[in-house]
Motif scaffolding. Structure first.
Motif, short mmCIF file in Angstrom:
data_model
loop_
_atom_site.label_atom_id
_atom_site.label_comp_id
_atom_site.label_asym_id
_atom_site.label_seq_id
_atom_site.Cartn_x
_atom_site.Cartn_y
_atom_site.Cartn_z
N LEU A 57 0.82 -1.21 0.00
CA LEU A 57 0.00 0.00 0.00
C LEU A 57 0.85 1.26 0.00
N LEU A 58 2.08 1.18 0.51
CA LEU A 58 2.93 2.36 0.55
C LEU A 58 3.20 2.92 -0.84
N GLN A 59 3.16 2.04 -1.85
CA GLN A 59 3.41 2.47 -3.22
C GLN A 59 2.17 3.07 -3.89
N GLU A 60 1.07 3.09 -3.14
CA GLU A 60 -0.19 3.65 -3.62
C GLU A 60 -0.58 3.09 -4.99
N PRO A 61 -0.74 1.77 -5.07
CA PRO A 61 -1.05 1.15 -6.37
C PRO A 61 -2.50 1.40 -6.77
N ARG A 62 -2.74 1.44 -8.06
CA ARG A 62 -4.11 1.50 -8.58
C ARG A 62 -4.72 0.11 -8.62
N VAL A 63 -3.87 -0.92 -8.81
CA VAL A 63 -4.31 -2.31 -8.81
C VAL A 63 -3.39 -3.09 -7.87
N LEU A 64 -3.98 -3.77 -6.90
CA LEU A 64 -3.22 -4.58 -5.94
C LEU A 64 -3.43 -6.05 -6.27
N LEU A 65 -2.35 -6.76 -6.58
CA LEU A 65 -2.40 -8.19 -6.90
C LEU A 65 -2.05 -9.00 -5.66
N MET A 66 -2.94 -9.93 -5.29
CA MET A 66 -2.73 -10.73 -4.09
C MET A 66 -2.97 -12.19 -4.44
N ASP A 67 -1.93 -13.00 -4.38
CA ASP A 67 -2.01 -14.42 -4.73
C ASP A 67 -1.91 -15.26 -3.46
N GLU A 68 -3.05 -15.76 -2.99
CA GLU A 68 -3.14 -16.58 -1.78
C GLU A 68 -2.37 -15.93 -0.62
N PRO A 69 -2.63 -14.68 -0.28
CA PRO A 69 -1.84 -14.02 0.76
C PRO A 69 -2.05 -14.60 2.16
N PHE A 70 -3.22 -15.23 2.38
CA PHE A 70 -3.53 -15.73 3.72
C PHE A 70 -3.47 -17.25 3.79
N GLY A 71 -2.89 -17.88 2.78
CA GLY A 71 -2.90 -19.34 2.72
C GLY A 71 -2.17 -20.02 3.86
N ALA A 72 -1.13 -19.38 4.42
CA ALA A 72 -0.33 -20.01 5.47
C ALA A 72 -0.84 -19.70 6.87
N LEU A 73 -1.94 -18.96 6.98
CA LEU A 73 -2.46 -18.57 8.28
C LEU A 73 -3.49 -19.57 8.78
N ASP A 74 -3.66 -19.61 10.11
CA ASP A 74 -4.70 -20.46 10.67
C ASP A 74 -6.07 -19.85 10.37
N ALA A 75 -7.11 -20.63 10.60
CA ALA A 75 -8.46 -20.24 10.17
C ALA A 75 -8.92 -18.94 10.82
N LEU A 76 -8.69 -18.77 12.12
CA LEU A 76 -9.16 -17.57 12.80
C LEU A 76 -8.41 -16.32 12.33
N THR A 77 -7.08 -16.45 12.19
CA THR A 77 -6.28 -15.31 11.72
C THR A 77 -6.64 -14.98 10.28
N ARG A 78 -6.96 -16.00 9.50
CA ARG A 78 -7.34 -15.77 8.11
C ARG A 78 -8.63 -14.95 8.02
N GLU A 79 -9.60 -15.28 8.85
CA GLU A 79 -10.83 -14.50 8.86
C GLU A 79 -10.58 -13.07 9.32
N GLU A 80 -9.73 -12.92 10.33
CA GLU A 80 -9.41 -11.58 10.82
C GLU A 80 -8.74 -10.75 9.73
N MET A 81 -7.83 -11.36 8.99
CA MET A 81 -7.12 -10.63 7.94
C MET A 81 -8.03 -10.30 6.76
N SER A 82 -9.03 -11.14 6.51
CA SER A 82 -9.99 -10.83 5.44
C SER A 82 -10.75 -9.55 5.75
N LEU A 83 -11.20 -9.42 7.01
CA LEU A 83 -11.91 -8.21 7.41
C LEU A 83 -10.97 -7.01 7.41
N GLU A 84 -9.70 -7.24 7.81
CA GLU A 84 -8.73 -6.15 7.81
C GLU A 84 -8.47 -5.65 6.39
N LEU A 85 -8.38 -6.58 5.45
CA LEU A 85 -8.18 -6.18 4.06
C LEU A 85 -9.37 -5.38 3.54
N LEU A 86 -10.58 -5.80 3.88
CA LEU A 86 -11.77 -5.06 3.46
C LEU A 86 -11.76 -3.64 4.02
#
Length: 222
Positions: A57-86
Motif C-alpha cells: 500500500l505504501l506504493q499507492e497502487p491503482r491495482v493490488l495483486l494478491m495471490d493466496e496471501p492468507f494461505g499459510a495462516l490459521d483459520a481464525l487469523t485468516r478470517e481476521e485478515m480478510s476483514l482487515e483487508l476489506l
C-alpha cells in the motif's frame, strides 16, 4: 518493521524524505502501532501479513495483486485478515485482484468472482456478488451468499460429477474399458474376453469392476 515496509521504495530508488513518515502513518491503520522497531521474527503470522500489505500500500497502487496471501495462516487469523483487508480497501481508491482457493473467502471479499477451469486454465464464468457492503461473516447464511457458493461449486465440480454419474467414463474423460491387457485377450469381433483365472488387474478402472465380475463369471474362451 518500518524498514521492511519502506524497502520496496528504497529498492526502486524512490525513497523520498516523506517515505518514512508515510510508512509510519500507515502502520496504525493496519493495527501495527507500537511495533515499528520489531523484527519480523518477533511478529505473529497475522502481523507479518499486515506488514506485507502495508509494504504494497505504501506504493499507492491503482491495482493490488494478491495471490493466496492468507494461505499459510490459521483459520481464525485468516478470517481476521480478510476483514482487515476489506477495511483497508474501503479507505483507498484501488482495485484488488485476489487469488484464493476458498469459496467463502472469495464471496466475502469480491464484487465479482472469476471461476477458472483446470488444465488448461480458462475462465469458466464470472459471477457477480450482490451482497451489500460493508461485508461481514454473518452474511454467509443469506440467500445471495448461498446462491453464489452453489454456482461456484457447480462450475468447479461439474466435470467430476459428470464422470461419477456416467459409468462409461473415467476420471480422465476417456471412454472406460472393461478391463486391461493383462487380464483379457481380444476375440474375433474385437471385443475383450476375460479369463477367470487371471483375476481383476489393478489397472482396471473402478467404475467397471461389477461389469468385469459379471463377465468373469461367464464361460470364457481363448
Amino acid at each position: 518493521v518500518i524498514r521492511n515496509v519502506s524497502f520496496p521504495m528504497r529498492l526502486l530508488h524512490r525513497h523520498y524524505s516523506k517515505t518514512y513518515y508515510m510508512a509510519r502513518a500507515l502502520l496504525p491503520t493496519s493495527g501495527l502501532s507500537g511495533f515499528e522497531t520489531k523484527l519480523p521474527r518477533e511478529l505473529s503470522g497475522g502481523m507479518q501479513q499486515r506488514v506485507a500489505i502495508c509494504r504494497a500500500l505504501l506504493q499507492e497502487p491503482r491495482v493490488l495483486l494478491m495471490d493466496e496471501p492468507f494461505g499459510a495462516l490459521d483459520a481464525l487469523t485468516r478470517e481476521e485478515m480478510s476483514l482487515e483487508l476489506l477495511r483497508l480497501w474501503s479507505t483507498r481508491q484501488m482495485a484488488v485482484i485476489f487469488v484464493t482457493h476458498s469459496i467463502s473467502e472469495a464471496i466475502l471479499l469480491a464484487d465479482r468472482v472469476v471461476v477458472m477451469s483446470p488444465r488448461p486454465g480458462r475462465i469458466a464464468d464470472i459471477i457477480p456478488v450482490g451482497l451489500p457492503r460493508p461485508r461481514a461473516f454473518e452474511q454467509e447464511g443469506t440467500d445471495e451468499f448461498q446462491r453464489c457458493a452453489a454456482r461456484i461449486r457447480a462450475l468447479i465440480f461439474r466435470k467430476r460429477d459428470a464422470d461419477a454419474a456416467c459409468p462409461q467414463r473415467t476420471l480422465a474423460g476417456k471412454p472406460a474399458r472393461l478391463g486391461c491387457d493383462d487380464c483379457a485377450i481380444p476375440d474375433l469381433g474385437g471385443q475383450r474376453t476375460y479369463l477367470p483365472n487371471q483375476g481383476i488387474h489393478p489397472a482396471c478402472t473402478k467404475c467397471n469392476m461389477e461389469s468385469l465380475r459379471q463377465r468373469m463369471a461367464e464361460p470364457a474362451w481363448a
